[in-house]
Structures are given as C-alpha cells and as structure tokens.
Design an enzyme around this catalytic site. Structure first.
Site, PDB file in Angstrom:
ATOM      1  N   SER A  32      43.286  45.408  41.566  1.00 31.98           N
ATOM      2  CA  SER A  32      44.217  46.377  42.145  1.00 31.98           C
ATOM      3  C   SER A  32      43.459  47.512  42.825  1.00 31.98           C
ATOM      4  O   SER A  32      43.905  48.044  43.838  1.00 31.98           O
ATOM      5  CB  SER A  32      45.194  46.900  41.098  1.00 31.98           C
ATOM      6  OG  SER A  32      44.512  47.661  40.165  1.00 31.98           O
ATOM      7  N   GLU A  33      42.289  47.854  42.299  1.00 34.51           N
ATOM      8  CA  GLU A  33      41.489  48.879  42.974  1.00 34.51           C
ATOM      9  C   GLU A  33      41.036  48.358  44.348  1.00 34.51           C
ATOM     10  O   GLU A  33      41.032  49.086  45.339  1.00 34.51           O
ATOM     11  CB  GLU A  33      40.278  49.259  42.114  1.00 34.51           C
ATOM     12  CG  GLU A  33      40.679  50.115  40.917  1.00 34.51           C
ATOM     13  CD  GLU A  33      39.579  50.243  39.872  1.00 34.51           C
ATOM     14  OE1 GLU A  33      39.376  51.356  39.385  1.00 34.51           O
ATOM     15  OE2 GLU A  33      38.940  49.241  39.538  1.00 34.51           O
ATOM     16  N   LEU A  81      46.905  35.385  49.907  1.00 36.87           N
ATOM     17  CA  LEU A  81      48.307  35.796  49.718  1.00 36.87           C
ATOM     18  C   LEU A  81      48.413  37.301  49.827  1.00 36.87           C
ATOM     19  O   LEU A  81      47.495  38.019  49.426  1.00 36.87           O
ATOM     20  CB  LEU A  81      48.783  35.383  48.319  1.00 36.87           C
ATOM     21  CG  LEU A  81      49.130  33.924  48.076  1.00 36.87           C
ATOM     22  CD1 LEU A  81      49.284  33.673  46.588  1.00 36.87           C
ATOM     23  CD2 LEU A  81      50.410  33.543  48.802  1.00 36.87           C
ATOM     24  N   LYS A 154      50.604  32.870  39.082  1.00 35.65           N
ATOM     25  CA  LYS A 154      49.414  32.926  39.923  1.00 35.65           C
ATOM     26  C   LYS A 154      48.226  32.778  38.974  1.00 35.65           C
ATOM     27  O   LYS A 154      47.918  33.678  38.199  1.00 35.65           O
ATOM     28  CB  LYS A 154      49.363  34.266  40.662  1.00 35.65           C
ATOM     29  CG  LYS A 154      48.238  34.343  41.654  1.00 35.65           C
ATOM     30  CD  LYS A 154      48.407  35.600  42.514  1.00 35.65           C
ATOM     31  CE  LYS A 154      47.408  35.642  43.650  1.00 35.65           C
ATOM     32  NZ  LYS A 154      46.023  35.555  43.254  1.00 35.65           N
ATOM     33  N   ARG A 175      37.342  27.445  48.946  1.00 34.41           N
ATOM     34  CA  ARG A 175      38.013  28.070  50.082  1.00 34.41           C
ATOM     35  C   ARG A 175      37.009  28.662  51.063  1.00 34.41           C
ATOM     36  O   ARG A 175      37.237  28.678  52.266  1.00 34.41           O
ATOM     37  CB  ARG A 175      38.961  29.162  49.574  1.00 34.41           C
ATOM     38  CG  ARG A 175      39.790  29.748  50.676  1.00 34.41           C
ATOM     39  CD  ARG A 175      40.798  30.739  50.173  1.00 34.41           C
ATOM     40  NE  ARG A 175      40.158  31.991  49.793  1.00 34.41           N
ATOM     41  CZ  ARG A 175      40.811  33.108  49.523  1.00 34.41           C
ATOM     42  NH1 ARG A 175      42.129  33.114  49.557  1.00 34.41           N
ATOM     43  NH2 ARG A 175      40.178  34.198  49.182  1.00 34.41           N
ATOM     44  N   LYS A 352      51.823  40.832  41.620  1.00 30.58           N
ATOM     45  CA  LYS A 352      50.720  40.917  40.666  1.00 30.58           C
ATOM     46  C   LYS A 352      51.077  41.807  39.486  1.00 30.58           C
ATOM     47  O   LYS A 352      51.735  42.835  39.636  1.00 30.58           O
ATOM     48  CB  LYS A 352      49.465  41.463  41.356  1.00 30.58           C
ATOM     49  CG  LYS A 352      49.022  40.613  42.536  1.00 30.58           C
ATOM     50  CD  LYS A 352      47.821  39.764  42.234  1.00 30.58           C
ATOM     51  CE  LYS A 352      46.596  40.590  42.153  1.00 30.58           C
ATOM     52  NZ  LYS A 352      45.398  40.057  42.695  1.00 30.58           N
ATOM     53  N   CYS A 446      28.283  66.996   8.727  1.00 29.58           N
ATOM     54  CA  CYS A 446      27.638  67.771   7.653  1.00 29.58           C
ATOM     55  C   CYS A 446      26.147  67.985   7.893  1.00 29.58           C
ATOM     56  O   CYS A 446      25.463  68.569   7.068  1.00 29.58           O
ATOM     57  CB  CYS A 446      27.849  67.082   6.317  1.00 29.58           C
ATOM     58  SG  CYS A 446      27.008  65.499   6.214  1.00 29.58           S
ATOM     59  N   CYS A 467      30.224  64.751   2.411  1.00 26.30           N
ATOM     60  CA  CYS A 467      30.438  64.948   3.851  1.00 26.30           C
ATOM     61  C   CYS A 467      31.923  65.182   4.149  1.00 26.30           C
ATOM     62  O   CYS A 467      32.777  64.361   3.808  1.00 26.30           O
ATOM     63  CB  CYS A 467      29.939  63.733   4.618  1.00 26.30           C
ATOM     64  SG  CYS A 467      30.405  63.746   6.360  1.00 26.30           S
TER      65      CYS A 467
HETATM   66  S1  IVH Z   1      49.915  29.550  47.041  1.00 24.55           S
HETATM   67  C1  IVH Z   1      48.295  30.398  51.554  1.00 24.55           C
HETATM   68  N1  IVH Z   1      50.212  29.576  44.479  1.00 24.55           N
HETATM   69  O1  IVH Z   1      45.653  32.856  44.835  1.00 24.55           O
HETATM   70  C2  IVH Z   1      47.962  30.445  50.160  1.00 24.55           C
HETATM   71  N2  IVH Z   1      48.149  30.379  45.336  1.00 24.55           N
HETATM   72  O2  IVH Z   1      45.178  35.357  46.178  1.00 24.55           O
HETATM   73  C3  IVH Z   1      48.897  29.616  49.377  1.00 24.55           C
HETATM   74  N3  IVH Z   1      46.564  31.079  43.618  1.00 24.55           N
HETATM   75  O3  IVH Z   1      44.201  31.500  47.691  1.00 24.55           O
HETATM   76  C4  IVH Z   1      48.522  29.681  48.002  1.00 24.55           C
HETATM   77  N4  IVH Z   1      47.828  30.587  41.897  1.00 24.55           N
HETATM   78  O4  IVH Z   1      43.779  30.259  45.451  1.00 24.55           O
HETATM   79  C5  IVH Z   1      49.385  29.861  45.483  1.00 24.55           C
HETATM   80  N5  IVH Z   1      50.629  29.483  42.213  1.00 24.55           N
HETATM   81  C6  IVH Z   1      49.822  29.768  43.213  1.00 24.55           C
HETATM   82  C7  IVH Z   1      48.531  30.293  43.001  1.00 24.55           C
HETATM   83  C8  IVH Z   1      47.720  30.598  44.107  1.00 24.55           C
HETATM   84  C9  IVH Z   1      46.654  31.052  42.276  1.00 24.55           C
HETATM   85  C10 IVH Z   1      45.398  31.556  44.380  1.00 24.55           C
HETATM   86  C11 IVH Z   1      45.077  30.729  45.589  1.00 24.55           C
HETATM   87  C12 IVH Z   1      45.158  31.703  46.724  1.00 24.55           C
HETATM   88  C13 IVH Z   1      44.935  33.009  46.026  1.00 24.55           C
HETATM   89  C14 IVH Z   1      45.456  34.160  46.831  1.00 24.55           C
END
Ligand code: IVH
Length: 702
Positions: A32-33, A81, A154, A175, A352, A446, A467
C-alpha cells in the site's frame, strides 16, 4: 521540492522499489505504501501533462527480467491490476464500468443497457449462471440486462503464463515486464497442480492460460525452517518464497518446494470460445486445474460487498495468503469492449485488504523488567497505520532478536502484523545508527546488575528480589483474571497504590482500606466499594489459583491445579519432598527440584503466612470425580439422535462412569431415545423407566 523534481524523485523511487520487489524479491516497503507513491505520481502527471513521459513507471507494467533465464515474448501482454482499498472506490469503478458499457451500447446498440443497481440474479460459485447482455433497451439506466461480476481472492504469489499447444504444456513463463517474461518451463513442470497434458479429449489448438504460483502458509513456515537450518536467509513472506522457489536455476530445488497454482486469466486462445470468465474457469477445471473454492458470480454491488465482508473474516483461516479480492466483468465480450489502459484491464479491479506490512521509524527501544526479572526490549515506533489500526509499539522478543535484526534506535524498519498478534519487526530497511541496541548493564528499575544466569540462556535478568519493577509485575499477575481475579485492580490503580507506598507485599492488597481507594484518581464511593468487595471475594479462591498467582517459575495454571489437587492444602505442599513432587506424572525431576527450592525459601514461607493471616484460603476444595457422574447408571440407546452417533453417545456415557445395555429392564436407569425409536421406547414407558431425548442428555452431561 518543485513539481518536476517531485515527479523525478517519485519515478526514481518507484523504479527502485520495482527492482527490489520483482528483481531482488526483497521489498523495503509495503504494497500500500508503494501504491501510494504510484497514486501520487499519477495525480501529478495528470495535473501537469507537460511532464508526461512514456518511460514513467505509471505507463508500464512493473517487473523485471533476469538474464539468467531465456526470454519469452508474451503473445498478449501480461498486465497488472488497478488497486482499490475501499468499498467506495469499488463503487466508483462499478459506476465507471456501467457507464462505459452503456456508452458502448449507444454506439453499437448491441448489448442492452446495464443497470447500476440491478436486482440479484447470480448464484454462488460456478454452478448457477444466467446470460447477460442480450436485451436491447434504448433508454439509459432503465435496463433489462444485468452486469454480472465475478469475485475471487487475489492470491499473493507470482503470476505465470502457461502455454499448451494441442493440449501439451510447452512453455511456462513469468510475467517479467509484461511484454517479455522469463522461460521457467522446466521449473513449472515440477508443480503437481499443473497438468503436463490437458485432461480433455479435444484440447484447443493453442491455449495460454495464466495464474498464480503460490505456497501454502504452513509450507512457507516449514520451508523457512529448512533453509535457515542450511544457513540460508529466510524468505520475508510466502510471495517471496514462491517467487524465489520458481526462479531457481535447478528445477530439482523447485520440485522440492511445495508450490501450488491457481488459474485466474488467459492470454492467446485459438480453437476455443468462451462466453464468460466463469465458463473459462469451469473448462480449466475439466482440463485438470484446481480452482479457488471461494468464487462467486454476483449481480449486484451488494453481493460483492457481502463477499468482501465474508472473505475479510475468512482471510486468516485460508491455507494460503491473499492480499485482497479481484472483481471482474464476467462477460468476455464486454471485457473486450471495455478494454485496457497501458497497464491494466478496465474490466477488472483489485480490492486490496489493509496492508499487513508498513515501514516506520523505531524511535526508542524500551527495556522492561518482567515478574521473574527477565529484561525484555520492546519497540516504540513512530505511529503508523497497519492493517487498519495505528501502531506505535512492536515486540522485539529478546536481545538475541535485536542482534539478529541488527536494529538500533532511529532505524527505519519494516513492520508486519499477521492475524491478531502484536506487530513484529521483520527487518531494518534503513540504518540511522550503527550496530544494534545492546542489553543494559544495569536494571532500569533498581539499578542492580543485569546478568545472564547461564551462558546459553537467551534471557537477561535482574536478580534483585526487591526490584520494584519485578514487584509491580508480580502484583499485576497476582490479581489477574486466571490468578486471584480481583476485578478493578488494574495496572493504573496498582501504579498509584505503589506510588502512595500502600503496597509493599502481596498481602498488603488485603490490608487496603476503603479510604485508600477514595484517594485515587477517578475513584468514587461506588468504585471503591466494588473493589473492596472484589478483594474480599478473592480470598476464597482455591489453592490452585493461589499457587498460580504467587508466580512460581515454570508453574502455569495446569501444574498449579495438579499440585493443589494432589496435596489439597498449602502445608502439605511445604512438606512435600522432591520425590513427592516427581511422583506426579506431569512433574519431572528438574521442576520438582525447583519447586522444593522455592518452597524452602524463608521469604516464600513469610509471604504465605502473611496471606494466610490476611484470611486468604489455603485449601483446594474436594471436587466430584468428573469421571464418575454416571457411576452405576445403565443407559439403553434407541432411535436416531440428531447430533450423536450411537458410538459417540456410548463413549460419553462410559467416560462418565456409566454403562449401556441393549435391552430395557426395570434396572435400566435411562432410555436415551431419538427419532423413530420403537419397541424399546414402548417397553420403557411400560416399565416406567425414565426416557430422555438428546437435549436432556446434553443437560445431564454438562
Ligand atoms: S486477474 C490482467 N485474478 O495479481 C490481469 N490476478 O496485481 C488479470 N493475481 O498480475 C489478472 N490473484 O498475477 C487476477 N484472482 C486473481 C489474481 C490475480 C492474484 C495477480 C496476478 C496479477 C496481479 C496484479
């Protein structure tokens, strides 16, 4: 700093953090930072378009490619995402998505309008689904069609792409920077969750699916234990462990790591068509992939929020780490229409969870003296938001841990809060002062010497029995709930009483007077009265509680209870020999000797005598033998019980000293009857034998 310099600074910092996160798998800041830095940069670039640059990290998918692996060009870019951290932001994304779809319809008049708040229609999981996007309606927001969304966890792992040609796994890739990834095919092939061949008769000609490689929390802990035993550094979190294990040059190492895989998206597909994302997932399941159990097709935002609530609660109980949820438009046709930005799809959003990690400054190391004299360090931090709460303290465990972390006052540290536990410092991210914080030579309370009783012991102790800090901790323990349980006598009250010199020994608690309390802050008659009553009441506690309360080293509640039950009164405990103690199953030689040593001390005799003189109970009451409640009683079981099997009920009866019989006679004490009880019940009624149902049985065994 002017705007341009801030933009430059942010771009540099974000790129540096990208390299730390993706390249070195050793992040310095929390997600988040990081997201906040990106957000600030995005806003500045938007407000000052003249400084826009294609090279800005806001315009590229973050990630790196290591030269140790061959490169793989992704046929379709692997994007990232967009992140949100609140329901409000998810709501805004939903509104934007619906508007975009409605706009498309006006131009195409093709999909039917999408209502912002359609009525519920979708079902749980993948089972029930309905079509969408077919109805045509000319008026905006008066739609007949519904926008189906999906929601799923996620997974906190590493995104990979798997290419199957005619059903055969040919390439596995990371990736990377989104355009090009690393070829990790050999490593990918070692994962049990990934089929080498798709388990369908007619696989698509080309099928590139994508998902997350991750490691279960338990396996992560075990892995860290194993690698640290071999002298390697720990992985900071499961994500790093998964990434590190997947990017091994030697696939044998990868094969030993318990890596797992969930599918979550796809790239290039030829020879197969899916209507919806949920159809795609179902097909993957048929192909031999495991799907996440928590998945829902939703028709309203409310359903999405209900799911986020459910998962926020369930998160800790999941076997793997998740850092949020992903919401996607279910229709693949609509996904295509809505499209992408440079970095991420517009048809999906990550929701998130509040970060579990954060960085902050360690302002001071506080050294506290515990009840047994152990001196422990704890961290006073510059307050920081972590997992939804403001944190200003963290545990440092002991001085060995301080040395291991190499942490000193003033350093910037990475904090983590897992589950409900007190936050801990994971590592130092920026040194301010050289070296690490050393244990004090003298007691902060002490001023006596601090010693390590044995060289191999971790603990440093103040061994002065007088003490004041130890005495205060002793008092706090003595009055605590599981000890003498004196409600209302908390630390703040104890502090004031100590200051006024009203407490010099444990027994002094029982000499406190009503007026002593009236002198304290926020005390009025009622509160003073309540506390007086609580003190008087505590005199009646059984011996087991008293033994626990006086704080004998290595003696917790359980052992206190065992000793009290065995000896029944305190005098017998004083008289017990080492042998008498070791005769108790749960007590070994070392503990027996330490108990003897403890009870031989004149100051312990004195403390107990003073408590006794103050009227504190020194006996353990006789308790009914828990196992003999049904002694001599015969039960007959008949019919089907709602919650117990016959075997379970029999076991309970036996454990409580009773017996069971198969036939009813005058000697039967109880007939436990369930549904469809037949002749036995009739006979019991005839003979006047007591008949009970499961609820009454439960009452009896309470
Ligand atoms: S959908 C276009 N679904 O999170 C991207 N991604 O921060 C479509 N990730 O690159 C991805 N769980 O590696 C999707 N349920 C989920 C996910 C997920 C983890 C990862 C993924 C993505 C990254 C983005």
């Amino acid at each position: 700093m002017n705007t341009k310099s801030r933009i430059d600074h942010l771009r540099k910092e974000i790129s540096r953090h990208n390299e730390l996160y993706y390249g070195k798998e050793n992040p310095e800041i929390s997600d988040s930072e990081y997201d906040n830095l990106v957000k600030e940069l995005e806003e500045l670039e938007k407000a000052h378009p003249k400084f826009a640059s294609k090279e800005s990290p806001t315009q590229k998918v973050s990630g790196t490619i290591s030269s140790s692996f061959a490169q793989v060009k992704h046929a379709v870019p692997m994007l990232s995402l967009d992140n949100t951290y609140s329901e409000e932001e998810v709501g805004k994304w939903h509104e934007r998505t619906v508007k975009a779809i409605n706009k498309l319809q006006l131009t195409n008049n093709n999909y039917g309008n999408v209502a912002v708040n359609p009525s519920p229609l979708a079902g749980e999981g993948l089972a029930k689904q309905e079509g969408e996007g077919s109805a045509v309606n000319s008026t905006l927001h008066t739609s007949l069609s519904k926008l189906q969304l999906t929601i799923e966890p996620k997974v906190d792992g590493i995104g990979v792409s798997l290419t199957y040609i005619k059903g055969e796994l040919t390439v596995g890739a990371t990736r990377g920077d989104g355009e090009t990834g690393e070829d990790i095919t050999e490593n990918i092939k070692t994962l049990r969750d990934i089929p080498r061949r798709l388990k369908v008769l007619t696989p698509p000609a080309f099928f590139e699916l994508r998902g997350e490689v991750y490691i279960d929390k338990d396996d992560f802990i075990k892995l860290n234990e194993e690698i640290t035993a071999d002298g390697a550094d720990k992985f900071a979190n499961p994500r790093n462990a998964a990434a590190g294990s997947l990017r091994q040059k030697d696939s044998h190492i990868t094969s030993k790591r318990k890596l797992r895989f969930f599918v979550h998206s796809f790239g290039k597909v030829e020879g197969m068509h899916f209507e919806r994302y949920s159809d795609f997932l179902q097909y993957c399941q048929k192909c031999g992939f495991e799907l996440q159990k928590d998945f829902k097709v939703c028709a309203t935002l409310q359903e999405i929020f209900d799911f986020t609530d459910k998962m926020t609660k369930k998160r800790e109980a999941l076997p793997y780490e998740i850092d949020g949820l992903v919401i996607k438009v279910n229709s693949l046709k609509l996904q295509k229409e809505i499209g992408y930005t440079n970095k991420s799809p517009r048809w999906a959003i990550a929701y998130k969870f509040a970060a579990k990690q954060a960085t902050t400054q360690l302002e001071k190391v506080r050294v506290q003296v515990g009840r047994t004299g152990i001196v422990t360090p704890s961290a006073i931090l510059k307050p920081v938001e972590l997992a939804g709460v403001t944190i200003s303290h963290a545990t440092l465990h002991n001085f060995d841990e301080v040395e291991r972390l190499g942490v000193n006052e003033g350093d910037t540290v990475l904090l983590e809060r897992a589950g409900d536990v007190i936050p801990k410092i994971v590592k130092v991210v920026k040194k301010e002062n050289e070296g690490f914080f050393k244990p004090p030579k003298r007691c902060p309370s002490c001023d006596s010497e601090i010693v390590k009783e044995k060289e191999d012991e971790v603990a440093y102790r103040c061994i002065n029995p007088e003490c004041p800090a130890q005495f205060k901790r002793h008092l706090i323990h003595f009055v605590s709930r599981n000890a003498m349980d004196i409600e209302g006598l908390g630390e703040a009250v104890i502090d004031q009483l100590l200051e006024k010199k009203k407490l010099k020994s444990l027994a002094d608690i029982y000499h406190l007077k009503f007026d002593d309390f009236l002198e304290l802050e926020l005390f009025k008659e009622k509160k003073a009265n309540n506390l007086m009553s609580a003190i008087v009441e505590s005199k009646k506690r059984p011996l087991s509680r008293l033994l626990f309360a006086i704080g004998i080293r290595h003696v917790g509640e359980k052992v206190s209870e065992i000793i009290a039950k065995r000896f029944k009164n305190i005098e017998a405990v004083f008289d017990a020999s080492v042998d008498d103690f070791t005769r108790i199953n749960e007590i070994g030689e070392v503990l027996a000797m330490s108990l003897k040593e403890f009870f031989d001390k004149p100051e312990v005799r004195h403390m107990i005598d003073s408590l006794k003189a103050a009227g504190v109970n020194m006996l353990e009451p006789e308790t009914q033998n828990a196992g003999s409640q049904f002694e001599g009683k015969t039960f007959v079981l008949t019919g089907e019980l709602p919650n117990y099997t016959r075997e379970q009920a029999t076991e309970i009866i036996k454990s409580l000293g009773g017996k069971t019989s198969s036939s009813v006679s005058k000697k039967t004490d109880y007939v436990l009857a369930g549904a469809e009880a037949g002749s036995k019940l009739e006979k019991a009624n005839k003979l006047g034998v007591k008949v009970i149902d499961e609820a009454e049985f439960k009452e009896l065994i309470k």
